[in-house]
Motif scaffolding. Structure first.
Motif, PDB file in Angstrom:
ATOM      1  N   ILE B  29     -27.568  72.467  54.293  1.00 55.84           N
ATOM      2  CA  ILE B  29     -28.479  71.269  53.997  1.00 55.84           C
ATOM      3  C   ILE B  29     -28.116  70.259  54.495  1.00 55.84           C
ATOM      4  O   ILE B  29     -29.131  69.019  54.366  1.00 55.84           O
ATOM      5  CB  ILE B  29     -29.274  72.208  52.915  1.00 55.84           C
ATOM      6  CG1 ILE B  29     -30.240  73.424  52.899  1.00 55.84           C
ATOM      7  CG2 ILE B  29     -30.533  71.047  53.194  1.00 55.84           C
ATOM      8  CD1 ILE B  29     -30.845  74.202  52.058  1.00 55.84           C
ATOM      9  N   LEU B  31     -25.772  68.506  54.991  1.00 55.55           N
ATOM     10  CA  LEU B  31     -25.638  68.112  56.759  1.00 55.55           C
ATOM     11  C   LEU B  31     -26.413  68.044  57.212  1.00 55.55           C
ATOM     12  O   LEU B  31     -26.348  66.459  57.636  1.00 55.55           O
ATOM     13  CB  LEU B  31     -24.143  69.407  56.911  1.00 55.55           C
ATOM     14  CG  LEU B  31     -23.046  69.514  56.209  1.00 55.55           C
ATOM     15  CD1 LEU B  31     -22.592  70.469  57.047  1.00 55.55           C
ATOM     16  CD2 LEU B  31     -21.649  68.244  56.684  1.00 55.55           C
ATOM     17  N   LEU B  32     -27.339  68.585  57.100  1.00 58.03           N
ATOM     18  CA  LEU B  32     -28.590  68.515  57.827  1.00 58.03           C
ATOM     19  C   LEU B  32     -29.170  66.973  57.647  1.00 58.03           C
ATOM     20  O   LEU B  32     -29.948  66.249  58.276  1.00 58.03           O
ATOM     21  CB  LEU B  32     -29.393  70.062  57.817  1.00 58.03           C
ATOM     22  CG  LEU B  32     -31.065  69.160  58.972  1.00 58.03           C
ATOM     23  CD1 LEU B  32     -30.724  69.461  60.427  1.00 58.03           C
ATOM     24  CD2 LEU B  32     -31.709  70.763  58.026  1.00 58.03           C
ATOM     25  N   ARG B  33     -29.985  67.047  55.661  1.00 57.43           N
ATOM     26  CA  ARG B  33     -30.460  65.839  55.503  1.00 57.43           C
ATOM     27  C   ARG B  33     -29.755  64.178  55.385  1.00 57.43           C
ATOM     28  O   ARG B  33     -30.402  63.873  55.994  1.00 57.43           O
ATOM     29  CB  ARG B  33     -30.465  65.998  54.108  1.00 57.43           C
ATOM     30  CG  ARG B  33     -31.952  67.220  53.869  1.00 57.43           C
ATOM     31  CD  ARG B  33     -31.658  67.481  52.244  1.00 57.43           C
ATOM     32  NE  ARG B  33     -32.589  68.394  51.734  1.00 57.43           N
ATOM     33  CZ  ARG B  33     -32.867  68.669  50.106  1.00 57.43           C
ATOM     34  NH1 ARG B  33     -31.823  69.003  49.744  1.00 57.43           N
ATOM     35  NH2 ARG B  33     -33.430  69.888  50.136  1.00 57.43           N
TER      36      ARG B  33
END
Lengths: 159, 159
Positions: B29, B31-33
């Motif tokens: 999460i 890394l995605l954000r």
DNA sequence: CCCTTTTAATTCATTTGTTAAGCAAGTGAT
DNA sequence: ATCACTTGCTTAACAAATGAATTAAAAGGG
């Protein structure tokens, strides 16, 4: 043998790359590759569950932060509004979340995780933590914490 | 939530209430954000170009590494085989890449960037470097280098 | 050599991402 | 209060991602 009407092949010249950063040093690409490197086992875990990646993020966010306006769910789960609309419909049908109309602004919705949604998290919490532990062991606990610190900071950067 | 007041006893795996990490501390999460946080200006840049995010990655990879087997293009550009099949068709039609059948293994293809593809990169290299410079200024040069180091290591981790 | 098992690439079905457009509810200025 | 404007969410249309099944070529074992 050779067809005169065939289009000429595009010109391909051997040349040095134009001066850009190595892709390993391009932050967007590096973030994407790093995520791909760790998502394999996570996808295996979720394959054993009734939810996919996106729904898992929604559940995690709601479990952590409590009832949230729909727009904040989208922000925190990294989902676009149209995607969330579809996902919310499916998750409501599955009884994983519920929504109530906002009192002050009747356009808004507050999203709640249900007991059933919380159960999905509970059912996979052990596996999720095991994955994290394995990553810690392979990658290094200190490095992982430093990385998470840096990522948290990066999220706050306003370009 | 189940109560867990007892200090961790040796058999720690079963019957212990499992709670999850904060989502900011969940690596997938986070890394995605983080990626979402930096992709805004990049998308603006690519909107001025004839390629999208995926094609841009393909061009970057080929420009940097030279002619590559299709499977490695997929790996390095973080694209799945079916997606790359479709993207390759479009990029060949646009004259950005070309392919030749592998000599040893006739199932494989070697993908080449064309002069035209290289031109697309050259046309946006300045803007791309400017974005990186802005990020360096806002986030900190040392932090950024450390982050890239850690991400590069993470890509190498084999889970 | 055959036969089975892999591997590379494609196709297909379904879901998600993306962009633009739409609608209903709120906001604010004159 | 009315009008333009903004905001929250939905819909629609299309590109992309995902997973399963398919085809073709290669590799390995008897």
């Amino acid at each position: 043998m050779v067809d005169d009407t065939a289009p000429a092949p595009p010109p391909v010249t051997l040349r040095r790359p134009v001066s850009l950063r190595r892709t390993e040093r391009s932050l967007p690409i590096a973030l994407l590759r790093a995520r791909e490197a760790v998502m394999g086992p996570v996808r295996e875990m979720l394959a054993q569950s009734p939810v996919n990646e996106q729904k898992w993020r929604v559940l995690r966010v709601l479990d952590e932060e409590g009832p949230l306006p729909l727009t904040l769910v989208a922000d925190h789960a990294c989902l676009q509004a149209p995607s969330l609309t579809r996902i919310m419909r499916a998750m409501e049908d599955d009884g994983l979340v519920s929504r109530v109309t906002g009192t002050a602004d009747r356009r808004t919705f507050i999203v709640c995780i249900t007991d059933r949604g919380r159960q999905v998290i509970a059912d996979h919490a052990a596996a999720s933590n095991a994955l994290f532990a394995r990553l810690e062991a392979l990658y290094g606990k200190d490095k992982l914490e430093t990385l998470l610190d840096l990522l948290e900071d990066l999220q706050a950067v306003k370009l």
